[in-house]
Each structure stands twice: as structure tokens, then as C-alpha cells.
Motif scaffolding. Structure first.
Motif, PDB file in Angstrom:
ATOM      1  N   PRO A 211       0.602  -1.161   0.043  1.00  0.00           N
ATOM      2  CA  PRO A 211      -0.175  -0.048  -0.101  1.00  0.00           C
ATOM      3  C   PRO A 211       0.804   1.438   0.085  1.00  0.00           C
ATOM      4  N   LEU A 212       2.203   1.136  -0.368  1.00  0.00           N
ATOM      5  CA  LEU A 212       2.878   2.416  -0.302  1.00  0.00           C
ATOM      6  C   LEU A 212       2.229   3.486  -1.206  1.00  0.00           C
ATOM      7  N   ALA A 213       1.886   2.944  -2.264  1.00  0.00           N
ATOM      8  CA  ALA A 213       1.618   4.149  -3.241  1.00  0.00           C
ATOM      9  C   ALA A 213       0.442   4.964  -2.720  1.00  0.00           C
ATOM     10  N   GLU A 214      -0.577   4.175  -1.964  1.00  0.00           N
ATOM     11  CA  GLU A 214      -1.610   4.862  -1.326  1.00  0.00           C
ATOM     12  C   GLU A 214      -1.036   5.742  -0.134  1.00  0.00           C
ATOM     13  N   HIS A 215      -0.093   5.533   0.219  1.00  0.00           N
ATOM     14  CA  HIS A 215       0.442   6.193   1.503  1.00  0.00           C
ATOM     15  C   HIS A 215       1.143   7.556   0.883  1.00  0.00           C
ATOM     16  N   ARG A 216       1.811   7.352  -0.143  1.00  0.00           N
ATOM     17  CA  ARG A 216       2.479   8.438  -0.971  1.00  0.00           C
ATOM     18  C   ARG A 216       1.389   9.341  -1.573  1.00  0.00           C
ATOM     19  N   GLN A 217       0.211   9.031  -1.714  1.00  0.00           N
ATOM     20  CA  GLN A 217      -0.847   9.826  -2.433  1.00  0.00           C
ATOM     21  C   GLN A 217      -1.559  10.746  -1.139  1.00  0.00           C
ATOM     22  N   VAL A 218      -1.435   9.914   0.118  1.00  0.00           N
ATOM     23  CA  VAL A 218      -1.862  10.890   1.183  1.00  0.00           C
ATOM     24  C   VAL A 218      -0.913  11.966   1.536  1.00  0.00           C
ATOM     25  N   PHE A 219       0.389  11.550   1.589  1.00  0.00           N
ATOM     26  CA  PHE A 219       1.542  12.709   1.610  1.00  0.00           C
ATOM     27  C   PHE A 219       1.275  13.396   1.064  1.00  0.00           C
ATOM     28  N   GLU A 220       1.376  13.168  -0.542  1.00  0.00           N
ATOM     29  CA  GLU A 220       1.400  14.400  -1.661  1.00  0.00           C
ATOM     30  C   GLU A 220       0.345  15.166  -1.489  1.00  0.00           C
ATOM     31  N   ALA A 221      -0.895  14.780  -1.169  1.00  0.00           N
ATOM     32  CA  ALA A 221      -2.141  15.735  -0.787  1.00  0.00           C
ATOM     33  C   ALA A 221      -1.687  16.631   0.207  1.00  0.00           C
ATOM     34  N   ILE A 222      -1.168  16.115   1.425  1.00  0.00           N
ATOM     35  CA  ILE A 222      -0.793  17.027   2.445  1.00  0.00           C
ATOM     36  C   ILE A 222       0.198  17.835   2.259  1.00  0.00           C
ATOM     37  N   GLN A 223       1.103  17.540   1.540  1.00  0.00           N
ATOM     38  CA  GLN A 223       2.324  18.315   1.233  1.00  0.00           C
ATOM     39  C   GLN A 223       1.778  19.689   0.330  1.00  0.00           C
ATOM     40  N   ALA A 224       0.906  19.252  -0.817  1.00  0.00           N
ATOM     41  CA  ALA A 224       0.055  20.448  -1.447  1.00  0.00           C
ATOM     42  C   ALA A 224      -1.021  21.077  -0.875  1.00  0.00           C
ATOM     43  N   ARG A 225      -1.099  20.860   0.095  1.00  0.00           N
ATOM     44  CA  ARG A 225      -1.988  21.814   1.169  1.00  0.00           C
ATOM     45  C   ARG A 225      -3.640  21.285   0.570  1.00  0.00           C
ATOM     46  N   ASP A 226      -3.744  20.113  -0.114  1.00  0.00           N
ATOM     47  CA  ASP A 226      -5.035  19.600  -0.697  1.00  0.00           C
ATOM     48  C   ASP A 226      -5.784  18.994   0.593  1.00  0.00           C
ATOM     49  N   ALA A 227      -6.600  19.588   1.003  1.00  0.00           N
ATOM     50  CA  ALA A 227      -7.417  18.841   2.257  1.00  0.00           C
ATOM     51  C   ALA A 227      -8.378  18.017   1.759  1.00  0.00           C
ATOM     52  N   ALA A 228      -9.185  18.429   0.372  1.00  0.00           N
ATOM     53  CA  ALA A 228     -10.220  17.320   0.223  1.00  0.00           C
ATOM     54  C   ALA A 228      -9.400  16.186  -0.397  1.00  0.00           C
ATOM     55  N   GLY A 229      -8.228  16.419  -1.262  1.00  0.00           N
ATOM     56  CA  GLY A 229      -7.607  15.243  -1.632  1.00  0.00           C
ATOM     57  C   GLY A 229      -6.975  14.239  -0.460  1.00  0.00           C
ATOM     58  N   ALA A 230      -6.644  14.986   0.551  1.00  0.00           N
ATOM     59  CA  ALA A 230      -5.998  14.211   1.810  1.00  0.00           C
ATOM     60  C   ALA A 230      -7.134  13.410   2.429  1.00  0.00           C
ATOM     61  N   ARG A 231      -8.393  13.906   2.459  1.00  0.00           N
ATOM     62  CA  ARG A 231      -9.285  13.330   3.127  1.00  0.00           C
ATOM     63  C   ARG A 231      -9.789  12.196   2.263  1.00  0.00           C
ATOM     64  N   ALA A 232      -9.969  12.167   0.934  1.00  0.00           N
ATOM     65  CA  ALA A 232     -10.432  11.149  -0.094  1.00  0.00           C
ATOM     66  C   ALA A 232      -9.098   9.795  -0.006  1.00  0.00           C
ATOM     67  N   THR A 233      -7.952  10.249  -0.003  1.00  0.00           N
ATOM     68  CA  THR A 233      -6.861   9.468  -0.367  1.00  0.00           C
ATOM     69  C   THR A 233      -6.916   8.632   0.969  1.00  0.00           C
ATOM     70  N   MET A 234      -6.905   9.180   2.250  1.00  0.00           N
ATOM     71  CA  MET A 234      -6.738   8.669   3.510  1.00  0.00           C
ATOM     72  C   MET A 234      -8.388   7.535   3.575  1.00  0.00           C
ATOM     73  N   THR A 235      -9.118   7.971   3.077  1.00  0.00           N
ATOM     74  CA  THR A 235     -10.305   7.155   3.205  1.00  0.00           C
ATOM     75  C   THR A 235     -10.149   6.011   2.168  1.00  0.00           C
ATOM     76  N   ALA A 236      -9.613   6.135   1.132  1.00  0.00           N
ATOM     77  CA  ALA A 236      -9.315   4.854   0.208  1.00  0.00           C
ATOM     78  C   ALA A 236      -8.269   4.057   0.952  1.00  0.00           C
ATOM     79  N   LEU A 237      -7.300   4.436   1.625  1.00  0.00           N
ATOM     80  CA  LEU A 237      -6.238   3.750   2.253  1.00  0.00           C
ATOM     81  C   LEU A 237      -6.952   2.769   3.328  1.00  0.00           C
ATOM     82  N   ILE A 238      -7.854   3.501   3.923  1.00  0.00           N
ATOM     83  CA  ILE A 238      -8.715   2.488   5.443  1.00  0.00           C
ATOM     84  C   ILE A 238      -9.447   1.574   4.624  1.00  0.00           C
ATOM     85  N   ASP A 239     -10.197   2.096   3.520  1.00  0.00           N
ATOM     86  CA  ASP A 239     -10.874   1.099   2.917  1.00  0.00           C
ATOM     87  C   ASP A 239     -10.325  -0.285   2.365  1.00  0.00           C
TER      88      ASP A 239
END
Length: 254
Positions: A211-239
Motif C-alpha cells: 500500500p505504499l502508493a496509497e500512503h504516498r498519495q496521502v502524503f502528496e495531498a498533505i504536502q500540496a495543502r489539498d485538504a479534500a484530496g488528503a481526506r479522499a486518499t486516506m479514506t481509500a487507504l482505510i477502505d
């Protein structure tokens, strides 16, 4: 079922513990075994535990060690002790279910599907919101902590203990990045859930793809200050983690 069958201490008391650390290990061991018996249903809410004399005699432990073990369980809401009525198992609604010890005892005692679903439901409520907050509030130090964890996960592989620890540190760093101390305090309970479910999947041979790719997507959204993207990618990771955990339970029962 006898008392000895209900509680099976792996380590018996020495006649006289010789050091404070020995005593702490002893009553910690007794508390662990009692707790697993309670959360596993061998004792039920409303049941009264054996008195300390009987318990000490049958399990070869000191009364002092038993009392200390009961204090541990009482502090976590599993039991209550009253004069003349003894030590009674509390209703489950009073248990501190997200305490790391209580949660670990549940997971050790073969948790129900309902508990697993509830734990992931908690993660789904907390972590996507935290990821969104982290995207808005994170500092460079927060990003560095997340990136370090990701680097260790990538280097050590999904199934290693070091990679698992790095995974926990990644999720912890996100909670820290929210700047919300009460929210960060949930990290230990969430970490216990992640550790146990990952270990369980390893044991049953049902680990999903890395799941490293999904973790990186979460990180990249946080890095980009993309709050909606961070929420969506974290939800997908948990699911994804929940689906893999359900598969592991199905396999273990089959």
C-alpha cells in the motif's frame, strides 16, 4: 469451567519477588490474563471474580499481585471493587475500549466482526478528517516526519517489523500535524489497530499488494495543502485495509 481454565497465567509468581520490576511484571501478567478472560467472554458483565484468597491459592500468585492486577483493570473500566460485594465485571459500556491495552486484549481474544468493523469505522471518522486538517496546518517538520516514515516503509518491505513501525509513525505524524492534542491522543489506539490487523494478515497470508502508493498519495495531498484530496486518499487507504482484513478473517475461518 474452573478458575484455572478461565485464567491461564503463562508466568507463575515467585514465592517472594526480589525486585520492583519483578513485581510489576507479575501483576501485569495477571492483569493481562484476567483481561483476556474477561474480554473473551469467559467472565461476563455482572460476574464476580473469585476472592483474592481463592484466586491466589488456585493460581499460585500472591494476594498483593492479585490486588495490583485488579487495580489495573479497574483503572481501565473493566471491573469495580466494592467492600463486601467483591470485584465485579463492569458493563461493556464502561470499558475504555480505545485504551491501547484494552484494545490489544480484545484483539488477542479473537475479536468479533462487529468489533473489527467498529474499529475501522473509528479510523474512517478520525483519520480522513485528520489528514484534511494536516494538509491545512502541517509544518516542514511534519512533512519530514512523514517522508522519513515513507522512506523506511519503502526500504524495508511490507512484511518487516521495521516497516510496520514506520507505518505507525506515518499515521502518528499525520495526527501530530493537526496540532490538535486531544486528536493526537487517539494515535495509540489507532496504532494498536493497525499493528494487530497487519500482523493478523501476515499470519493468514492475506497481505494485500504493497500500500505504499496509497500512503504516498496521502502524503502528496498533505504536502500540496489539498485538504479534500488528503481526506479522499486516506479514506481509500482505510477502505483497502478493511477489505484485506475481512479477507483475512474469512480465510482464517475457512
Amino acid at each position: 469451567m474452573s478458575l484455572r481454565e478461565k485464567v491461564r497465567p503463562e508466568r507463575r509468581a515467585a514465592a517472594v519477588p526480589t525486585a520492583p520490576n519483578d513485581r510489576r511484571r507479575l501483576h501485569g501478567s495477571i492483569a493481562h490474563d484476567l483481561a483476556v478472560a474477561i474480554v473473551g467472554g469467559r467472565y461476563r458483565p455482572g460476574d464476580v471474580l473469585p476472592n483474592e484468597d481463592l484466586f491466589s491459592q488456585q493460581l499460585s500468585v500472591s494476594r498483593t499481585a492479585y490486588r495490583e492486577a485488579v487495580r489495573i483493570l479497574a483503572a481501565k473500566g473493566l471491573v469495580e471493587s466494592r467492600p463486601k460485594t467483591g470485584t465485579r465485571i463492569c458493563d461493556r459500556t464502561r470499558w475504555n475500549i480505545i485504551d491501547p491495552d484494552v484494545l490489544a486484549w480484545h484483539l488477542e481474544a479473537a475479536p468479533s466482526d462487529g468489533l473489527i468493523d467498529a474499529l475501522f469505522e473509528l479510523r474512517r471518522i478520525v483519520e480522513p478528517a485528520a489528514a484534511g486538517m494536516a494538509a491545512e496546518r502541517r509544518t516542514d517538520d511534519d512533512l519530514a516526519a512523514m517522508l522519513t516514515a515513507l522512506t523506511l516503509m519503502e526500504r524495508d518491505g511490507l512484511s518487516s517489523e521495521r516497516a510496520l513501525q514506520a507505518d505507525l509513525e506515518f499515521h502518528h505524524a499525520i495526527l501530530v500535524a493537526t496540532g490538535n492534542e486531544p486528536l493526537t491522543a487517539l494515535s495509540s489506539g489507532i496504532g494498536t489497530t493497525i499493528r494487530w490487523t497487519t500482523t493478523f494478515k501476515q499470519r493468514t497470508g492475506t497481505l494485500p499488494r504493497d500500500p505504499l502508493a496509497e500512503h504516498r498519495q496521502v502524503f502528496e495531498a498533505i504536502q500540496a495543502r489539498d485538504a479534500a484530496g488528503a481526506r479522499a486518499t486516506m479514506t481509500a487507504l482505510i477502505d483497502q485495509a478493511l477489505a484485506a482484513t475481512r479477507d483475512a478473517f474469512t480465510k482464517s475461518r475457512a
